[in-house]
Design a protein around this motif. Structure first.
Motif, PDB file in Angstrom:
ATOM      1  N   GLU A   1     -21.389 -22.041 -21.935  1.00 39.66           N
ATOM      2  CA  GLU A   1     -21.789 -23.518 -22.495  1.00 39.66           C
ATOM      3  C   GLU A   1     -21.076 -24.557 -23.087  1.00 39.66           C
ATOM      4  OE1 GLU A   1     -26.824 -21.953 -22.877  1.00 39.66           O
ATOM      5  OE2 GLU A   1     -25.140 -22.197 -24.602  1.00 39.66           O
ATOM      6  N   LYS A   2     -20.407 -23.764 -23.967  1.00 36.04           N
ATOM      7  CA  LYS A   2     -19.404 -24.966 -24.846  1.00 36.04           C
ATOM      8  C   LYS A   2     -17.963 -24.674 -23.542  1.00 36.04           C
ATOM      9  CE  LYS A   2     -15.964 -24.398 -28.552  1.00 36.04           C
ATOM     10  NZ  LYS A   2     -16.062 -23.659 -29.776  1.00 36.04           N
TER      11      LYS A   2
ATOM     12  N   SER B   1     -23.461 -16.272 -23.731  1.00 43.41           N
ATOM     13  CA  SER B   1     -23.948 -17.828 -22.865  1.00 43.41           C
ATOM     14  C   SER B   1     -23.316 -18.949 -23.737  1.00 43.41           C
ATOM     15  CB  SER B   1     -25.572 -17.333 -23.260  1.00 43.41           C
ATOM     16  OG  SER B   1     -25.621 -16.487 -22.758  1.00 43.41           O
ATOM     17  N   SER B   2     -23.480 -18.469 -25.243  1.00 43.86           N
ATOM     18  CA  SER B   2     -22.963 -20.066 -25.971  1.00 43.86           C
ATOM     19  C   SER B   2     -21.114 -19.443 -25.248  1.00 43.86           C
ATOM     20  CB  SER B   2     -22.895 -19.402 -27.445  1.00 43.86           C
ATOM     21  OG  SER B   2     -23.701 -19.357 -27.842  1.00 43.86           O
TER      22      SER B   2
END
Length: 439
Positions: free
Chosen positions: A129-130, A125-126
Protein backbone atom coordinates in the motif's frame (compact mmCIF):
# COMPACT_ATOMS: atom_id res chain seq x y z
CA UNK A 1 9.38 -10.61 66.34
CA UNK A 2 11.78 -13.45 67.03
CA UNK A 3 9.13 -15.98 66.00
CA UNK A 4 8.52 -14.14 62.72
CA UNK A 5 12.27 -14.23 62.07
CA UNK A 6 12.31 -18.02 62.68
CA UNK A 7 9.45 -18.52 60.19
CA UNK A 8 11.18 -16.25 57.66
CA UNK A 9 14.37 -18.32 58.00
CA UNK A 10 12.46 -21.56 57.60
CA UNK A 11 10.59 -20.35 54.51
CA UNK A 12 13.74 -18.92 52.91
CA UNK A 13 16.07 -21.85 53.55
CA UNK A 14 13.45 -24.45 52.60
CA UNK A 15 12.75 -22.81 49.26
CA UNK A 16 16.31 -21.88 48.18
CA UNK A 17 17.46 -25.46 48.84
CA UNK A 18 14.86 -26.93 46.50
CA UNK A 19 16.13 -28.36 43.22
CA UNK A 20 13.43 -26.43 41.35
CA UNK A 21 14.80 -23.12 42.71
CA UNK A 22 18.40 -23.97 41.74
CA UNK A 23 17.43 -25.24 38.27
CA UNK A 24 15.15 -22.28 37.57
CA UNK A 25 17.82 -19.81 38.73
CA UNK A 26 20.35 -21.27 36.28
CA UNK A 27 18.01 -22.03 33.37
CA UNK A 28 16.24 -18.65 33.14
CA UNK A 29 19.41 -16.57 32.36
CA UNK A 30 20.43 -19.14 29.72
CA UNK A 31 16.93 -19.04 28.27
CA UNK A 32 16.96 -15.21 28.20
CA UNK A 33 20.32 -15.15 26.40
CA UNK A 34 19.21 -17.79 23.88
CA UNK A 35 15.97 -15.88 23.31
CA UNK A 36 17.84 -12.61 22.68
CA UNK A 37 20.34 -14.39 20.40
CA UNK A 38 17.43 -15.88 18.46
CA UNK A 39 15.64 -12.53 18.16
CA UNK A 40 18.79 -10.72 17.02
CA UNK A 41 19.55 -13.47 14.49
CA UNK A 42 16.03 -13.42 13.12
CA UNK A 43 15.99 -9.62 12.87
CA UNK A 44 19.38 -9.52 11.12
CA UNK A 45 18.93 -12.58 8.95
CA UNK A 46 15.14 -12.71 8.66
CA UNK A 47 14.89 -11.24 5.20
CA UNK A 48 17.84 -13.31 3.99
CA UNK A 49 16.37 -16.53 5.36
CA UNK A 50 12.93 -16.01 3.83
CA UNK A 51 14.04 -14.08 0.74
CA UNK A 52 11.94 -11.50 -1.08
CA UNK A 53 8.29 -12.30 -1.72
CA UNK A 54 7.41 -12.68 -5.39
CA UNK A 55 4.56 -10.40 -6.49
CA UNK A 56 3.01 -10.80 -9.93
CA UNK A 57 1.54 -7.47 -11.06
CA UNK A 58 -1.37 -7.42 -13.50
CA UNK A 59 -1.95 -3.70 -14.05
CA UNK A 60 -4.86 -3.08 -16.41
CA UNK A 61 -4.59 0.66 -15.78
CA UNK A 62 -0.91 0.85 -16.76
CA UNK A 63 -0.50 3.50 -14.07
CA UNK A 64 1.91 1.53 -11.88
CA UNK A 65 3.78 -0.39 -14.60
CA UNK A 66 7.54 -0.62 -13.82
CA UNK A 67 7.10 1.90 -11.00
CA UNK A 68 6.91 -0.43 -8.02
CA UNK A 69 10.45 -0.96 -6.74
CA UNK A 70 12.10 -4.24 -5.72
CA UNK A 71 13.62 -4.34 -2.23
CA UNK A 72 14.72 -6.93 0.37
CA UNK A 73 11.16 -8.11 0.97
CA UNK A 74 9.39 -7.56 -2.38
CA UNK A 75 10.22 -8.59 -5.95
CA UNK A 76 7.76 -7.47 -8.65
CA UNK A 77 7.09 -9.23 -11.97
CA UNK A 78 4.85 -7.44 -14.50
CA UNK A 79 2.77 -9.68 -16.77
CA UNK A 80 0.52 -8.64 -19.69
CA UNK A 81 -2.05 -11.37 -19.14
CA UNK A 82 -5.64 -11.40 -17.97
CA UNK A 83 -6.74 -11.97 -14.39
CA UNK A 84 -7.79 -15.62 -14.95
CA UNK A 85 -4.39 -16.60 -16.36
CA UNK A 86 -2.61 -14.82 -13.51
CA UNK A 87 -4.71 -16.69 -10.91
CA UNK A 88 -3.71 -20.00 -12.50
CA UNK A 89 -0.02 -19.07 -12.08
CA UNK A 90 -0.57 -18.21 -8.40
CA UNK A 91 -2.47 -21.48 -7.85
CA UNK A 92 0.58 -23.41 -9.07
CA UNK A 93 2.91 -21.58 -6.68
CA UNK A 94 3.11 -21.64 -2.88
CA UNK A 95 4.90 -18.35 -2.35
CA UNK A 96 3.64 -16.02 -5.08
CA UNK A 97 1.20 -13.17 -4.69
CA UNK A 98 -0.94 -11.58 -7.37
CA UNK A 99 -1.45 -7.82 -7.26
CA UNK A 100 -4.40 -7.02 -9.52
CA UNK A 101 -5.00 -3.35 -10.40
CA UNK A 102 -8.16 -2.70 -12.52
CA UNK A 103 -8.61 0.34 -14.73
CA UNK A 104 -9.43 3.57 -12.91
CA UNK A 105 -9.73 7.27 -13.63
CA UNK A 106 -8.03 10.16 -11.92
CA UNK A 107 -5.91 9.37 -8.88
CA UNK A 108 -8.37 7.19 -6.96
CA UNK A 109 -7.73 3.51 -7.80
CA UNK A 110 -10.43 1.20 -6.47
CA UNK A 111 -10.92 -2.55 -6.08
CA UNK A 112 -7.20 -3.35 -6.02
CA UNK A 113 -6.78 -6.99 -4.97
CA UNK A 114 -3.95 -9.03 -3.46
CA UNK A 115 -4.53 -12.70 -4.24
CA UNK A 116 -2.53 -15.69 -2.93
CA UNK A 117 -2.96 -19.25 -1.66
CA UNK A 118 -2.29 -18.01 1.89
CA UNK A 119 -3.24 -14.94 3.89
CA UNK A 120 -0.77 -12.06 3.41
CA UNK A 121 0.78 -10.64 6.57
CA UNK A 122 -0.14 -7.15 7.80
CA UNK A 123 3.39 -5.83 7.19
CA UNK A 124 3.43 -7.24 3.67
CA UNK A 125 0.11 -5.56 2.79
CA UNK A 126 1.26 -2.29 4.37
CA UNK A 127 4.49 -2.27 2.31
CA UNK A 128 2.50 -2.74 -0.90
CA UNK A 129 0.00 0.00 0.00
CA UNK A 130 2.85 2.39 0.81
CA UNK A 131 4.51 1.78 -2.56
CA UNK A 132 1.23 2.34 -4.42
CA UNK A 133 0.58 5.58 -2.49
CA UNK A 134 4.11 6.81 -3.20
CA UNK A 135 3.69 6.23 -6.95
CA UNK A 136 0.46 8.28 -7.00
CA UNK A 137 1.98 11.04 -4.87
CA UNK A 138 5.07 11.28 -7.13
CA UNK A 139 2.85 11.39 -10.20
CA UNK A 140 0.82 14.26 -8.75
CA UNK A 141 3.95 16.23 -7.87
CA UNK A 142 5.48 15.66 -11.33
CA UNK A 143 2.33 16.96 -12.98
CA UNK A 144 2.54 19.99 -10.70
CA UNK A 145 5.93 20.81 -12.25
CA UNK A 146 8.21 19.29 -9.63
CA UNK A 147 10.93 17.19 -11.26
CA UNK A 148 12.42 13.87 -10.04
CA UNK A 149 15.50 15.47 -8.44
CA UNK A 150 13.31 17.70 -6.31
CA UNK A 151 11.17 14.69 -5.41
CA UNK A 152 14.25 12.76 -4.28
CA UNK A 153 15.43 15.76 -2.24
CA UNK A 154 12.03 15.95 -0.56
CA UNK A 155 12.50 12.49 0.95
CA UNK A 156 14.22 13.40 4.21
CA UNK A 157 14.61 11.32 7.36
CA UNK A 158 14.31 13.38 10.53
CA UNK A 159 15.45 12.28 13.97
CA UNK A 160 14.44 14.52 16.89
CA UNK A 161 16.77 14.71 19.91
CA UNK A 162 14.63 15.17 23.01
CA UNK A 163 15.97 17.16 25.97
CA UNK A 164 14.69 17.99 29.43
CA UNK A 165 15.04 21.34 31.13
CA UNK A 166 16.08 20.90 34.76
CA UNK A 167 17.46 23.16 37.46
CA UNK A 168 20.94 22.01 36.44
CA UNK A 169 20.30 22.94 32.82
CA UNK A 170 19.51 20.86 29.77
CA UNK A 171 19.67 17.07 30.02
CA UNK A 172 19.49 14.67 27.10
CA UNK A 173 16.38 12.47 26.93
CA UNK A 174 15.19 9.56 24.84
CA UNK A 175 11.50 8.73 24.40
CA UNK A 176 12.39 5.31 22.99
CA UNK A 177 14.62 4.41 25.94
CA UNK A 178 12.00 5.68 28.41
CA UNK A 179 9.34 3.57 26.72
CA UNK A 180 11.55 0.45 26.67
CA UNK A 181 12.71 0.70 30.28
CA UNK A 182 9.23 1.54 31.58
CA UNK A 183 7.63 -1.39 29.80
CA UNK A 184 10.30 -3.89 30.86
CA UNK A 185 10.06 -2.77 34.50
CA UNK A 186 6.25 -2.99 34.55
CA UNK A 187 6.26 -6.43 32.90
CA UNK A 188 8.80 -7.74 35.43
CA UNK A 189 6.78 -6.42 38.39
CA UNK A 190 3.57 -7.83 36.93
CA UNK A 191 5.22 -11.26 36.51
CA UNK A 192 7.00 -11.29 39.88
CA UNK A 193 3.90 -10.33 41.88
CA UNK A 194 1.93 -13.14 40.27
CA UNK A 195 4.77 -15.67 40.46
CA UNK A 196 5.71 -15.21 44.11
CA UNK A 197 2.24 -14.22 45.36
CA UNK A 198 0.85 -17.52 44.09
CA UNK A 199 3.76 -19.31 45.80
CA UNK A 200 2.59 -17.87 49.14
CA UNK A 201 -0.97 -19.04 48.49
CA UNK A 202 0.14 -22.56 47.50
CA UNK A 203 2.40 -22.77 50.54
CA UNK A 204 -0.51 -21.93 52.86
CA UNK A 205 -2.80 -24.46 51.15
CA UNK A 206 -0.13 -27.17 51.35
CA UNK A 207 0.49 -26.66 55.08
CA UNK A 208 -3.25 -26.49 55.76
CA UNK A 209 -3.99 -29.69 53.83
CA UNK A 210 -1.13 -31.56 55.58
CA UNK A 211 -2.34 -30.32 59.00
CA UNK A 212 1.22 -29.05 59.65
CA UNK A 213 -0.26 -25.65 60.35
CA UNK A 214 -2.04 -26.99 63.45
CA UNK A 215 1.35 -27.79 64.98
CA UNK A 216 2.81 -24.42 63.99
CA UNK A 217 -0.18 -22.45 65.25
CA UNK A 218 0.27 -24.03 68.68
CA UNK A 219 3.57 -22.12 68.96
CA UNK A 220 3.01 -18.90 67.00
CA UNK A 221 0.12 -16.57 66.24
CA UNK A 222 -1.58 -16.81 62.83
CA UNK A 223 -0.47 -13.24 62.02
CA UNK A 224 3.17 -14.13 62.77
CA UNK A 225 2.90 -17.20 60.54
CA UNK A 226 1.39 -15.22 57.69
CA UNK A 227 3.96 -12.40 57.89
CA UNK A 228 6.86 -14.84 58.18
CA UNK A 229 5.71 -16.71 55.10
CA UNK A 230 5.19 -13.51 53.07
CA UNK A 231 8.56 -12.01 54.01
CA UNK A 232 10.37 -15.33 53.50
CA UNK A 233 9.03 -15.76 49.97
CA UNK A 234 9.81 -12.09 49.24
CA UNK A 235 13.46 -12.68 50.17
CA UNK A 236 13.49 -15.77 47.96
CA UNK A 237 12.18 -13.65 45.08
CA UNK A 238 14.79 -10.94 45.63
CA UNK A 239 17.57 -13.53 45.83
CA UNK A 240 16.44 -15.15 42.61
CA UNK A 241 16.06 -11.81 40.83
CA UNK A 242 19.55 -10.62 41.85
CA UNK A 243 21.06 -13.97 40.81
CA UNK A 244 19.31 -13.67 37.43
CA UNK A 245 20.75 -10.18 36.94
CA UNK A 246 24.29 -11.33 37.86
CA UNK A 247 24.16 -14.53 35.79
CA UNK A 248 22.55 -12.87 32.77
CA UNK A 249 25.15 -10.07 32.80
CA UNK A 250 28.02 -12.54 33.22
CA UNK A 251 26.81 -14.96 30.54
CA UNK A 252 26.05 -12.09 28.16
CA UNK A 253 29.52 -10.57 28.60
CA UNK A 254 31.27 -13.92 28.08
CA UNK A 255 29.14 -14.78 25.04
CA UNK A 256 29.76 -11.37 23.50
CA UNK A 257 33.53 -11.70 23.91
CA UNK A 258 33.53 -15.18 22.40
CA UNK A 259 31.23 -14.49 19.46
CA UNK A 260 32.23 -11.02 18.34
CA UNK A 261 35.25 -10.62 16.01
CA UNK A 262 38.29 -8.71 17.23
CA UNK A 263 37.56 -5.58 15.20
CA UNK A 264 34.04 -5.44 16.68
CA UNK A 265 35.44 -5.77 20.20
CA UNK A 266 37.87 -2.90 19.66
CA UNK A 267 35.05 -0.81 18.20
CA UNK A 268 32.84 -1.44 21.24
CA UNK A 269 35.70 -0.62 23.60
CA UNK A 270 36.31 2.57 21.66
CA UNK A 271 32.63 3.46 21.87
CA UNK A 272 32.62 2.79 25.61
CA UNK A 273 35.64 5.03 26.08
CA UNK A 274 33.94 7.78 24.10
CA UNK A 275 30.64 7.16 25.83
CA UNK A 276 30.88 10.07 28.22
CA UNK A 277 31.37 12.55 25.43
CA UNK A 278 28.72 11.21 23.08
CA UNK A 279 25.84 13.15 24.58
CA UNK A 280 27.48 16.41 23.63
CA UNK A 281 28.66 15.35 20.18
CA UNK A 282 25.88 15.86 17.69
CA UNK A 283 28.11 14.84 14.77
CA UNK A 284 27.90 11.19 15.85
CA UNK A 285 24.11 11.12 15.86
CA UNK A 286 23.81 9.01 12.71
CA UNK A 287 25.60 5.98 14.18
CA UNK A 288 23.02 3.47 15.54
CA UNK A 289 25.41 2.01 18.14
CA UNK A 290 26.25 5.45 19.44
CA UNK A 291 22.57 6.32 19.56
CA UNK A 292 21.95 3.31 21.79
CA UNK A 293 24.71 4.43 24.16
CA UNK A 294 23.27 7.94 24.18
CA UNK A 295 19.77 6.63 24.90
CA UNK A 296 21.02 4.49 27.81
CA UNK A 297 22.84 7.51 29.22
CA UNK A 298 19.60 9.50 29.36
CA UNK A 299 17.88 6.99 31.67
CA UNK A 300 18.21 7.53 35.45
CA UNK A 301 19.16 3.90 36.06
CA UNK A 302 19.86 4.37 39.79
CA UNK A 303 16.39 5.88 40.41
CA UNK A 304 14.70 3.22 38.27
CA UNK A 305 16.50 0.32 39.97
CA UNK A 306 15.72 1.67 43.45
CA UNK A 307 12.09 2.35 42.51
CA UNK A 308 11.81 -1.09 40.93
CA UNK A 309 12.94 -2.80 44.15
CA UNK A 310 10.54 -0.68 46.24
CA UNK A 311 7.49 -1.20 44.02
CA UNK A 312 8.29 -4.87 43.55
CA UNK A 313 8.43 -5.38 47.34
CA UNK A 314 5.47 -3.07 48.02
CA UNK A 315 3.27 -4.62 45.32
CA UNK A 316 4.29 -8.12 46.26
CA UNK A 317 3.61 -7.60 49.99
CA UNK A 318 0.22 -6.05 49.25
CA UNK A 319 -0.97 -8.79 46.89
CA UNK A 320 0.70 -11.71 48.69
CA UNK A 321 -1.20 -10.81 51.90
CA UNK A 322 -4.43 -11.26 49.92
CA UNK A 323 -3.13 -14.48 48.34
CA UNK A 324 -2.25 -15.79 51.82
CA UNK A 325 -5.78 -14.97 53.03
CA UNK A 326 -7.28 -16.82 50.04
CA UNK A 327 -5.02 -19.82 50.68
CA UNK A 328 -6.14 -19.95 54.30
CA UNK A 329 -9.84 -19.83 53.37
CA UNK A 330 -9.87 -22.86 51.01
CA UNK A 331 -8.99 -26.55 51.34
CA UNK A 332 -7.42 -27.03 47.90
CA UNK A 333 -6.18 -25.05 44.90
CA UNK A 334 -9.29 -25.70 42.82
CA UNK A 335 -11.43 -23.69 45.23
CA UNK A 336 -9.20 -20.62 44.78
CA UNK A 337 -10.57 -19.93 41.29
CA UNK A 338 -13.66 -18.06 42.55
CA UNK A 339 -11.43 -15.60 44.47
CA UNK A 340 -8.52 -15.20 42.05
CA UNK A 341 -10.14 -13.11 39.29
CA UNK A 342 -11.43 -10.24 41.51
CA UNK A 343 -8.06 -10.10 43.28
CA UNK A 344 -5.86 -10.17 40.19
CA UNK A 345 -8.15 -8.00 38.04
CA UNK A 346 -6.63 -4.66 39.31
CA UNK A 347 -3.15 -5.88 38.44
CA UNK A 348 -4.20 -7.05 34.97
CA UNK A 349 -6.08 -3.79 34.38
CA UNK A 350 -3.05 -1.74 35.47
CA UNK A 351 -0.82 -3.62 33.04
CA UNK A 352 -3.21 -3.27 30.06
CA UNK A 353 -3.86 0.39 30.94
CA UNK A 354 -0.11 1.09 31.08
CA UNK A 355 0.77 -0.38 27.68
CA UNK A 356 -2.20 1.28 25.98
CA UNK A 357 -2.49 4.67 27.68
CA UNK A 358 0.23 5.59 30.18
CA UNK A 359 3.11 5.18 27.69
CA UNK A 360 1.47 7.83 25.49
CA UNK A 361 0.13 10.07 28.29
CA UNK A 362 2.43 9.66 31.31
CA UNK A 363 1.48 13.06 32.77
CA UNK A 364 -2.29 12.94 32.26
CA UNK A 365 -4.56 13.21 35.34
CA UNK A 366 -5.72 9.60 34.87
CA UNK A 367 -2.13 8.32 34.79
CA UNK A 368 -1.36 10.38 37.90
CA UNK A 369 -4.26 9.00 39.95
CA UNK A 370 -3.66 5.47 38.76
CA UNK A 371 -0.07 5.73 39.94
CA UNK A 372 -1.31 6.82 43.40
CA UNK A 373 -3.78 3.98 44.03
CA UNK A 374 -1.83 1.17 45.76
CA UNK A 375 -3.45 -1.66 43.76
CA UNK A 376 -2.31 -0.06 40.47
CA UNK A 377 0.76 1.99 41.41
CA UNK A 378 3.46 -0.76 41.28
CA UNK A 379 2.87 -1.21 37.54
CA UNK A 380 1.69 2.25 36.46
CA UNK A 381 4.34 4.29 38.33
CA UNK A 382 7.18 2.19 36.89
CA UNK A 383 5.99 3.17 33.40
CA UNK A 384 5.85 6.88 34.37
CA UNK A 385 9.22 7.17 36.13
CA UNK A 386 11.47 6.99 33.00
CA UNK A 387 9.54 9.97 31.53
CA UNK A 388 10.24 12.06 34.63
CA UNK A 389 8.12 12.23 37.77
CA UNK A 390 8.19 14.98 40.42
CA UNK A 391 9.78 13.95 43.72
CA UNK A 392 6.59 14.73 45.67
CA UNK A 393 4.53 12.51 43.37
CA UNK A 394 6.95 9.63 43.87
CA UNK A 395 7.01 10.15 47.65
CA UNK A 396 3.20 10.34 47.81
CA UNK A 397 2.78 7.20 45.70
CA UNK A 398 5.27 5.26 47.87
CA UNK A 399 3.61 6.47 51.08
CA UNK A 400 0.16 5.44 49.85
CA UNK A 401 1.54 2.04 48.80
CA UNK A 402 2.93 1.49 52.33
CA UNK A 403 -0.40 2.53 53.88
CA UNK A 404 -2.24 0.30 51.40
CA UNK A 405 0.00 -2.62 52.34
CA UNK A 406 -0.59 -2.09 56.08
CA UNK A 407 -4.35 -1.85 55.58
CA UNK A 408 -4.42 -4.92 53.36
CA UNK A 409 -2.36 -6.95 55.83
CA UNK A 410 -4.70 -5.90 58.64
CA UNK A 411 -7.75 -7.15 56.70
CA UNK A 412 -5.99 -10.27 55.37
CA UNK A 413 -4.85 -11.21 58.88
CA UNK A 414 -8.49 -11.23 60.07
CA UNK A 415 -9.40 -13.71 57.34
CA UNK A 416 -6.21 -15.72 57.83
CA UNK A 417 -6.63 -16.30 61.60
CA UNK A 418 -10.15 -17.67 61.05
CA UNK A 419 -9.66 -19.58 57.84
CA UNK A 420 -6.34 -21.29 58.62
CA UNK A 421 -7.98 -23.74 61.07
CA UNK A 422 -11.27 -24.20 59.23
CA UNK A 423 -11.74 -27.39 57.19
CA UNK A 424 -14.47 -28.95 55.05
CA UNK A 425 -16.50 -25.78 54.52
CA UNK A 426 -16.98 -24.12 51.14
CA UNK A 427 -16.31 -20.44 51.73
CA UNK A 428 -18.09 -17.62 49.87
CA UNK A 429 -17.45 -13.90 49.67
CA UNK A 430 -20.27 -13.37 52.16
CA UNK A 431 -18.58 -15.71 54.62
CA UNK A 432 -15.26 -13.90 54.21
CA UNK A 433 -16.93 -10.56 54.99
CA UNK A 434 -18.25 -12.06 58.24
CA UNK A 435 -14.74 -13.16 59.22
CA UNK A 436 -13.58 -9.55 58.92
CA UNK A 437 -15.92 -8.55 61.77
CA UNK A 438 -14.78 -11.31 64.14
CA UNK A 439 -12.83 -10.12 67.18
Amino acid sequence: MNKIFLIVSREYLTRVRKKSFIILTIVVPLFIMLMYAGIITLVMKGSELSGPQSVIVVDESGFFKQKLKDDKTLKFTYLDINLKEAKNIVKASENSYLLYIPKFSGYQPKNIELIAKKQASLGFSSDLEKQLENVIRDKKLLEAGINQKVLDDLKTNISIDTKKLTEKGEEAGSSGAAFGVGMIASILIYMFIFLYGVQVMRGVIEEKSNRIVEVIISSVKPFQLMMGKIIGVALVGLTQFLLWVVLTTTIGSVAMKMMLPENAKSKIEQLQQQNSSLSNDSSNADNPAEKIFEAINTIPLGLILGSFLFYFLGGYLLYSAIFAAIGSAVDNETETQQFMLPVTLPLIFAFIFSINFVVNNPDSPISFWMSMIPFFSPVVMMVRIPYGVAAWELALSMSLLILGFLGTVWLAAKIYRTGILMYGKKVSWKELSKWLSYK
